[in-house]
Write an enzyme that holds these catalytic residues in place. Structure first.
Site, short mmCIF file in Angstrom:
data_model
loop_
_atom_site.label_atom_id
_atom_site.label_comp_id
_atom_site.label_asym_id
_atom_site.label_seq_id
_atom_site.Cartn_x
_atom_site.Cartn_y
_atom_site.Cartn_z
N ASP A 176 40.56 32.86 32.44
CA ASP A 176 40.48 31.59 31.72
C ASP A 176 41.68 30.72 32.07
OD1 ASP A 176 41.93 33.70 30.12
OD2 ASP A 176 42.42 31.96 28.89
N HIS A 502 35.48 38.11 37.25
CA HIS A 502 35.35 37.16 36.14
C HIS A 502 36.60 36.30 36.13
CE1 HIS A 502 33.77 35.78 32.24
NE2 HIS A 502 35.04 35.74 31.86
N ASP A 547 30.33 44.66 39.65
CA ASP A 547 30.97 43.53 40.33
C ASP A 547 30.14 42.28 40.08
OD1 ASP A 547 32.48 41.92 41.96
OD2 ASP A 547 31.59 42.64 43.82
N GLU A 556 37.07 41.29 34.86
CA GLU A 556 38.00 40.17 34.75
C GLU A 556 39.31 40.53 35.45
OE1 GLU A 556 39.45 36.77 31.55
OE2 GLU A 556 38.63 38.66 30.79
#
Length: 573
Positions: A176, A502, A547, A556
């Site tokens: 993020d 991710h 994956d 992630e």
């Protein structure tokens, strides 16, 4: 995030999948004079195996040395050992029609070690990531964070809600685009402590970042980029530290320049203040040896002490996102990094502050909050960082080592390591990690695997018993491909690669390969993302990985996970 968001996003994406090889090896490489073991899946029926050099000459052939049943299913795997081959080179290991590349080198981890550190540059905010340093991964600056708003949960009399502050620099935390004090502090603690113990190794490392060649180790330049941000997260009026800098909701899978949400500093917390204090006190001691950081140290040590003093006045202010959302607008739904027990943070912070100031009050606080036993270091339990810092004092020959009696903690750590040695004897993948279901948690590759390796290296440093060093190296074997999934878990490396982490930048930048050097979270029996992603390939804990860009629970990336990798490779060299 909302379920509908994930379904719409990830159903529209396509993914490449790496074919699993039935011969599992350390895909990055083996040291010339260390153990060289491969694990054969039951699907491969070959009874003999050969290792050929680049010219096709057979340099080793043999059968499996033993068979081991998985503790999680009925699979019986075979172990082949070609440790007698010591010449550096690129080889082919074959069994029947199955072939696997094998690298033997005097320094097999140099490239991945540099990439793991360089990954932090690729996570920087507020600056252009330039092609001369990042190649195809260059991107324009985003998130300058010069107009960050004080969230109502973080308001104080002299900084009321809505106050605009500047809080630039730092790293994106994970997949993020937010920045979190607790995880940043832990990340820096892990890396700076490894630097203390492996200084020559890191001083010689050039990873080609803008600061390279300035007379300061690249690892210190990189860490300083985030420390400069951390300093802006302290309220100058009361010494408290904001828990995080965040948008109310996670951004979509877009490039940073496309993000539009307002960013906030959110609630001060005891843990944030103590982690901030520990990190800055540690940094003062490390950077204090460099004359160009004299002014920084004059600023950082008082900031650390003020943060600690705030925590003493506010010893149980726990970050409470649900409670905040009931009282304040806007609601915030990003990562919490919350825990309910600040005693471990008090221990680590008091330890680092005593070593920075030699004030007896901090030593007394460290003694008061000293853990009862050794546990692996994680962001939610930083007690081991305090323990390791006391061990550092002993290993570095500091007189300060005598100030704290940690003999019981050292015995506790030795017992932990001895349990791993015992498990290694019957391990299906010849590794100290992955022998029980509880190893496979969220981020298992970092704290549970790499953290084990670092712990074993401390035990080796203290005892000089080579069994611990050899055991530590098996944690790298797991990370680099000798595991049940067959993946080399570091992006950009291996013959079976992680291609779809991710991570928003890797998903949105238009480059086929993901940003290199990032450690994927790894197999996670919790499968907390199961409703948003395709079915996991197996219910076995060690195979609970996919994956897939949607798999935040297994695929992630995060700065603290990369810190473990950087630190472990600094020890293993």
């Amino acid at each position: 995030m909302k379920k509908g968001f994930f379904v719409a996003l990830f159903s529209a994406m396509t993914f490449s999948a790496s074919a699993q090889n039935a011969i599992k090896v350390n895909q990055i490489g083996y040291y010339t004079n260390e153990s060289k073991v491969a694990v054969v899946e039951p699907s491969l029926k070959a009874s003999t195996f050969t290792l050929k050099d680049a010219k096709g000459k057979t340099v080793w052939s043999g059968a499996a040395t033993r068979s081991v049943k998985s503790p999680f299913n009925d699979k019986v795997r075979r172990v082949i050992d070609f440790s007698q081959v010591t010449a550096p080179g690129v080889y082919t290991l074959s069994g029947g029609r199955v072939k696997q590349k094998v690298v033997i080198s005097d320094s097999p981890y140099t490239g991945v070690s540099k990439a793991a550190l360089k990954a932090f540059y690729l996570q920087r905010t507020a600056m252009d990531i330039e092609a001369r340093y990042a190649g195809a991964y260059a991107r324009s600056a985003a998130h300058p964070d010069d107009k960050v708003m004080v969230h109502p949960s973080a308001a104080s009399p002299l900084r009321p809600a809505g106050t605009i502050i500047s809080s630039p620099l730092g790293w994106y935390d994970a997949g993020d685009y937010n920045k979190y004090i607790v995880n940043s502090a832990f990340t820096i603690g892990v890396m700076l402590q490894s630097y203390q113990m492996n200084k020559a190794y890191f001083d010689a490392m050039d990873v080609n970042i803008p600061e390279s060649g300035n007379g300061v180790a690249d690892i210190l330049d990189e860490v300083m980029y985030n420390i400069r941000w951390m300093l802006t997260m302290q309220d100058p009026y009361d010494g408290g530290v904001y828990h995080k800098l965040t948008t109310p909701n996670f951004e979509g899978f877009v490039m940073p320049t496309e993000c539009r949400q307002q960013r906030y500093v959110v609630q001060k917390s005891t843990q944030a203040a103590l982690d901030f204090a520990a990190t800055l006190a540690l940094a003062v001691r490390v950077y204090g040896e460099l004359p160009q950081y004299a002014e920084f140290c004059k600023e950082a040590l008082p900031a650390a002490e003020r943060a600690y003093a705030w925590a003493v006045r506010n010893p149980s202010v726990i970050y409470d996102q649900p409670g905040n959302n009931e009282k304040y607008d806007p609601d915030v739904f990003t990562g919490m990094y919350d825990d309910n027990d600040p005693s471990d943070e008090f221990f680590w912070a008091a330890t680092e502050l005593f070593l920075a100031t030699h004030e007896n009050a901090y030593l007394q606080q460290a003694r008061q909050f000293m853990p009862e036993k050794y546990t692996l270091p994680v962001w939610g339990d930083v007690g081991a960082l305090g323990i390791m810092q006391w061990m550092n004092q002993e290993l570095l020959g500091s007189a300060d080592a005598k100030a704290m009696d940690i003999s019981a903690l050292k015995e506790s750590m030795k017992a932990f390591c001895d349990n791993d040695l015992e498990a290694l004897r019957s391990s299906a993948f010849c590794s100290v990690f992955g022998n029980k279901a509880e190893d496979f948690v969220w981020g298992s590759n970092s704290e549970m695997c790499a953290g084990r390796g670092i712990t074993l290296m401390y035990q080796y440093a203290l005892s000089k018993d080579d069994r611990y060093r050899k055991a530590a190296m098996t944690s790298a074997d797991h990370l680099f491909g000798r595991n049940a999934t067959g993946y080399c878990y570091v992006t950009g490396f291996g013959t079976q690669r992680v291609m779809n982490p991710h991570q928003r930048i890797s998903a949105a930048d238009g480059v086929k390969d993901p940003l290199p050097g990032f450690l994927a979270g790894g197999a996670n029996s919790g499968k907390q993302d199961a409703e948003y992603v395709p079915p996991y390939p197996s219910d076995s804990p060690d195979e609970a990985y996919q994956d897939h860009v949607g798999s935040y629970a297994s695929n992630e990336i995060a700065i603290n996970w990369n810190a473990y990798l950087v630190a472990l490779l600094g020890w293993l060299k």
